[in-house]
Design a protein around this motif. Structure first.
Motif: not given
Length: 664
Positions: A56-59, A74-75, A133-134, A255-256
């Motif tokens: 989740q931190d790398g989203q 990139c996803e 996200r982080s 949504n990015l």
């Protein structure tokens, strides 16, 4: 790279200046040009790391740059560790100390390494563009910087296609499915067409195996103005039992921008949730993280314009078919080009179509195959005072966003198509082949970077012709083939330029190549002076119509060996019994063409006039048992009749490419 002790790497080719940010200052981000500072990760976060400990931190979070198309792609790296390691190679533990990171992108058939320093554009002490996200995780902003260097600068990433970026980071294949046809049918019939229903079912099968993105190209009921021309990620799909014993199909979409921008019936507090049990609704809503929302199948088909799906890649690195899941483990590629006045024949509406590059595709066993033609961007500058056409974009962008003009000039493509015919190679005639409907072909010529055919083909030889819609358009391309069975792919070799034939070069010419050899005691029979003459190779060809004087050109070329040339020549005989050409006693006949005397030269050529009929060429050395390899090229002038076809050009907006950007 220059290394200096105690100093971190500073990339001289992509410096921490506005030259790396902007190309023309024509996009909305230009207004921030005076506020940008460049900081390294350790200056932004005290606990900076390349990859997260928790997924989740790398989203992905999109910043102020309109590059949702790249960030969506990139996803796919998040879902496939093997791909991520191909794009960001492992073993770079000292990336922060050295100030350097190596990334790779796929470009025109090969992986290209891009080296960057780790200085990132910031406003204040926070990342200005994309982030994870982080804020401690930096794989994404560094990869975005590498992709910006790959394209020239950050501003050139404003607007683009998810499909193109997905190929750049995977080297694989992508399908784009339009949902527009569904809406047209739905307005009349209020039901889902078979093709669109199949598309939705395919998405359900692929959601766990592949990357799926969806796009909105214009304002709809569900989207607000901030979601126009924007790309999203399809995260999950579920079938839920409804309160009326029906099944509700739902998609979870991200949504990015990391905020919810959807105003549809399944938004938080929307009417859609009344269709299912309250407890189930609460559970589903709890699954939606920041920036995610749920959409029902019908709403999705109504309100989204396009779906982009990447072909899954298995642990062995092979692509898997979207339709069957089978491994496309046999892959080949070959490069080519269209050259104005020589090999840029245009579509089948043009009489010059046969001059396009041609390729042999051989299918050895029955199987599934994907054939693609990928073109390079061409120079977007004005030539001879004419404005070149660019990749098509929604008219809303062109009318309302002046900055899109610069983006368009960076992405110039020809309208391209691909035609494939099954042929009997032994009796192949180019004119007759292309006059028939192809075995398979693209529906129309499209302004896309890559055109693709996905089909099942029976064993045999196939003629593949890629073309641009207009003739005399220069360009380079890469022809790729992916198959479940063994295949071979080769170019149909062209002979020396017809221009040197003088006045006889005018018109169209069919070219046939033979490769053979004279072998002692077997096929080196010598000239007609010797009784062994008939053992020489017999090469047959046909003239299907009389096209006047000088309609056939024959060239014999021997292999250069130890600086010595054998005396060579050839004779041509007309053959009435084609069943036993090799048994014809040519000594009892008079040849219709004599290329004599035999000469000590690498190549001999004869321009001749032949009537309609079947012929055999007998190349020979002067003395028997003289060994050498040789090629014979036969060029036959074609009296080509117009094709009964009408190639289509994909229309702007409705049938061609769309650019995903961000409006804020």
């Amino acid at each position: 790279m220059e290394t200096i002790k105690n100093l971190q790497f500073e990339d001289p080719d992509f410096p921490a200046t506005n030259t790396s940010l902007f190309s023309s200052y024509s996009t909305p981000i230009a207004k921030f040009s005076e506020k940008i500072t460049w900081l390294r990760p350790q200056e932004i976060s005290k606990s900076a790391k390349l990859f997260p400990d928790k997924v989740q931190d790398g989203q992905i979070k999109q910043g102020l740059l309109g590059d949702c198309w790249f960030l969506c792609a990139c996803e796919a790296l998040q879902k496939n560790r093997l791909l991520l390691e191909k794009v960001i190679p492992p073993g770079q533990d000292l990336w922060m100390q050295s100030g350097c990171l190596k990334c790779r992108f796929w470009k025109f058939g090969q992986w290209v390494e891009v080296i960057i320093d780790n200085r990132l554009p910031c406003i204040g002490r926070r990342l200005w563009l994309s982030s994870c996200r982080s804020e401690e995780v930096f794989w994404l902003p560094l990869l975005e910087k590498a992709y910006a260097k790959f394209h020239g600068c950050y501003e050139k990433l404003w607007a683009g296609q998810v499909a193109e970026a997905l190929v750049d980071v995977t080297g694989g294949l992508v399908d784009r499915w339009t949902l527009k046809n569904y809406r047209k049918n739905n307005e009349k019939n209020n039901h889902v067409s078979f093709s669109e229903k199949s598309t939705f079912e395919l998405m359900k099968d692929l959601i766990d195996k592949s990357f799926i993105s969806c796009s909105v190209h214009g304002s709809t009921k569900g989207s607000n103005e901030h979601a126009e021309f924007h790309a999203f990620i399809v995260v999950d799909m579920k079938n839920i039992s409804g309160l009326k014993d029906d099944v509700v199909s739902l998609l979870r979409i991200r949504n990015l921008w990391d905020r919810r921008c959807w105003n549809g019936s399944w938004q938080e507090g929307g009417d859609g949730w009344n269709k299912i049990d309250v407890a189930v609704a609460a559970q589903l809503q709890s699954l939606a993280e920041e920036g995610e929302f749920w959409v029902e199948e019908q709403e999705f088909l109504n309100e989204f314009d396009e779906v982009t799906v990447g072909y899954p890649i298995n642990p062995e690195g092979y692509l898997l078919s979207l339709l069957t899941g089978k491994s496309l483990c046999h892959t080949l590629q070959i490069s080519g080009g269209w050259v104005k006045g020589q090999s840029a024949g245009g579509c089948r509406n043009n009489s010059s179509f046969c001059s396009n590059p041609k390729f042999w595709l051989r299918i050895l066993d029955p199987g599934e195959i994907v054939i693609t033609i990928l073109q390079k961007k061409y120079d977007s500058g004005n030539k001879n005072g004419k404005t070149l056409r660019t990749r098509d974009t929604p008219i809303h962008c062109l009318d309302n966003k002046r900055f899109i003009t610069d983006v368009l000039q960076q992405n110039c493509y020809h309208a391209i198509g691909l035609h494939v015919w099954k042929v009997d190679k032994k009796r192949f005639n180019l004119q007759k082949t292309v006059a028939k409907p192809p075995t398979i072909a693209t529906e129309c010529h499209m302004y896309d970077r890559e055109a693709k055919l996905h089909c099942d083909l029976a064993p045999g030889y196939y003629l593949v012709i890629p073309s641009t819609f207009m003739k005399d358009e220069d360009g380079e391309f890469l022809l790729r083939a992916f198959s479940t069975s063994k295949i071979s792919l080769s170019a149909v070799k062209a002979s020396h330029p017809l221009a040197k034939f003088g006045e006889n070069a005018e018109g169209e010419w069919e070219i046939i190549h033979f490769t053979d050899s004279w072998m002692e005691g077997k096929s080196a029979g010598g000239s007609r002076n010797f009784p062994t003459y008939s053992t020489n190779p017999h090469l047959s060809f046909s003239v299907f119509s009389s096209t006047g004087t000088g309609n056939v050109r024959i060239t014999l070329c021997q292999e250069y060996f130890d600086g010595q040339f054998l005396p060579i020549g050839f004779h041509v005989y007309q053959v009435h019994n084609t069943n036993n050409i090799n048994q014809v006693s040519c000594q009892l006949k008079e040849p219709v063409v004599n290329c004599v005397p035999h000469r000590y030269t690498q190549e001999v050529t004869q321009l001749c006039s032949l009537t309609e009929g079947n012929y055999v060429i007998i190349p020979s050395t002067y003395l028997p048992d003289s060994e050498a390899q040789f090629t014979v090229t036969v060029e036959i002038k074609i009296d080509r009749k117009p094709f009964r076809c009408q190639e289509n050009l994909g229309r702007i907006i409705n049938e061609v490419s769309y650019i995903s950007v961000m409006q804020r």
